[in-house]
Design a protein around this motif. Structure first.
Motif, short mmCIF file in Angstrom:
data_model
loop_
_atom_site.label_atom_id
_atom_site.label_comp_id
_atom_site.label_asym_id
_atom_site.label_seq_id
_atom_site.Cartn_x
_atom_site.Cartn_y
_atom_site.Cartn_z
N VAL A 1 7.63 3.67 2.49
CA VAL A 1 8.16 4.53 3.54
C VAL A 1 9.63 4.78 3.25
O VAL A 1 10.40 3.85 3.02
CB VAL A 1 7.99 3.90 4.93
N ARG B 1 6.14 9.12 3.73
CA ARG B 1 5.32 8.00 3.29
C ARG B 1 4.63 8.39 1.98
O ARG B 1 4.07 9.49 1.88
CB ARG B 1 4.26 7.66 4.36
N MET B 2 4.69 7.52 0.99
CA MET B 2 4.04 7.77 -0.29
C MET B 2 3.29 6.50 -0.71
O MET B 2 3.62 5.39 -0.28
CB MET B 2 5.06 8.16 -1.37
N ALA B 3 2.27 6.67 -1.54
CA ALA B 3 1.50 5.52 -2.01
C ALA B 3 2.34 4.68 -2.96
O ALA B 3 3.11 5.20 -3.77
CB ALA B 3 0.23 5.99 -2.70
N THR B 4 2.21 3.36 -2.85
CA THR B 4 2.87 2.46 -3.79
C THR B 4 2.12 2.48 -5.10
O THR B 4 0.91 2.26 -5.14
CB THR B 4 2.90 1.03 -3.23
N ASP B 5 2.84 2.77 -6.18
CA ASP B 5 2.22 2.87 -7.51
C ASP B 5 3.11 2.16 -8.51
O ASP B 5 4.19 2.66 -8.86
CB ASP B 5 2.02 4.34 -7.89
N GLY C 1 1.72 0.86 10.22
CA GLY C 1 0.89 2.05 10.27
C GLY C 1 -0.19 2.05 11.34
O GLY C 1 -0.51 3.10 11.90
N THR D 1 -0.51 -3.95 5.03
CA THR D 1 -1.61 -4.43 4.19
C THR D 1 -2.06 -5.80 4.68
O THR D 1 -3.26 -6.09 4.78
CB THR D 1 -1.17 -4.50 2.72
N SER E 1 0.81 -1.22 0.00
CA SER E 1 0.00 0.00 0.00
C SER E 1 0.84 1.27 0.00
O SER E 1 0.49 2.25 -0.65
CB SER E 1 -0.93 0.03 1.21
N ASN E 2 1.95 1.25 0.73
CA ASN E 2 2.76 2.46 0.89
C ASN E 2 4.25 2.16 0.77
O ASN E 2 4.70 1.05 1.04
CB ASN E 2 2.50 3.11 2.26
#
Length: 258
Positions: A13, A27-31, A223, A132, A10-11
């Motif tokens: 770090v 923290r950023m979203a996993t894309d 998280g 997750t 999900s993220n």
């Protein structure tokens, strides 16, 4: 400086270490679709916001459970930091003896957590990582990774409830004061959160029994660790940045291999 990436489903770090101290983190979203340039430009902006420069990064280390992100991250490291990233996987020294049937099946994040947990608290320990998926890992006093359990994460569980029950709507994951609630929103919150606490405490109790009992510390990270730990009877310590710290420890074990 060391730039560390903890890539989850999900993220992502990110943490920056200077002289073994975590000086900042994001923290950023996993894309999976982001290119190396998109990631590089974004990380460069994060560095600039903290008055840091990617040019001052001495090394990059990555722990990932998302294979599709790895090419972009490694290419980003080469192009923007001018460093070949150290990737947690086969051939990387961890100091941890993996007792899994197939050690390659153990997620990199679980190994990194185990290294950090043992380094900070010794053994035996149980590490619960609320991501997750929620993972439970057992490490004995000999620094051996014994295995563990995997539970659907609290957000996955709640999303499944909302998708399958037409009349139930999404709620904020906050704890109500009671379990016997008088409205649907709080009833859902009580069931999800206190029910999850019960699952965690039961699994930890079973793991302690299999470890033979005694003084076994339980470390929580991830998280939602704080949300669950405030109600749990089994969690002894919350370490928000355990994975990043583990990456820093492993980096120092392997930096002469560059």
């Amino acid at each position: 400086m060391l730039l560390a990436f903890d890539v989850g489903n999900s993220n992502i770090v990110l943490g920056v270490f200077k002289d073994n101290e975590l000086i900042t983190h994001w923290r950023m979203a996993t894309d999976n679709a982001k290119s190396a340039d998109e990631i590089g430009i974004f990380v460069n902006q994060l560095f600039a916001y903290e008055n840091l420069s990617l040019k001052d990064v001495d090394d990059v280390i990555i722990s990932s459970v998302v294979p599709h992100v790895m090419y972009s991250l490694q290419h980003m490291s080469s192009k923007y930091c001018e460093r070949e990233a150290i990737v947690i996987g086969p051939g990387i020294k961890t100091g941890m003896n993996i007792k899994y049937d197939n050690p390659r099946q153990v997620g990199a994040d679980r190994i990194v957590n185990a290294v950090a947990g043992f380094k900070k608290f010794g053994g035996p320990i149980i590490i619960v990582d609320f991501g997750t998926a929620t993972t439970f890992c057992a490490i004995n006093e000999k620094c051996e990774y014994l295995g563990g359990a995997i539970l659907p994460g609290i957000k996955i569980s709640s999303d499944a409830l909302f998708q399958r029950a037409a009349k139930l709507t999404h709620v904020e994951l906050v704890k109500p004061d009671k379990v016997i609630c008088k409205n649907t929103t709080q009833s859902i919150q009580a069931g999800i959160i206190y029910g999850y606490v019960g699952s965690v405490d039961y699994l930890v109790a079973k793991m302690k029994e299999e470890l033979g009992g005694g003084d076994i510390k339980v470390i929580a990270t991830g998280g939602l660790a704080t949300l669950i730990s405030t109600e749990s009877d089994s969690i002894d310590h919350v370490e928000r940045f355990l994975t990043l710290e583990g990456l820093n420890f492993i980096y120092h074990m392997n930096r002469t291999k560059k």
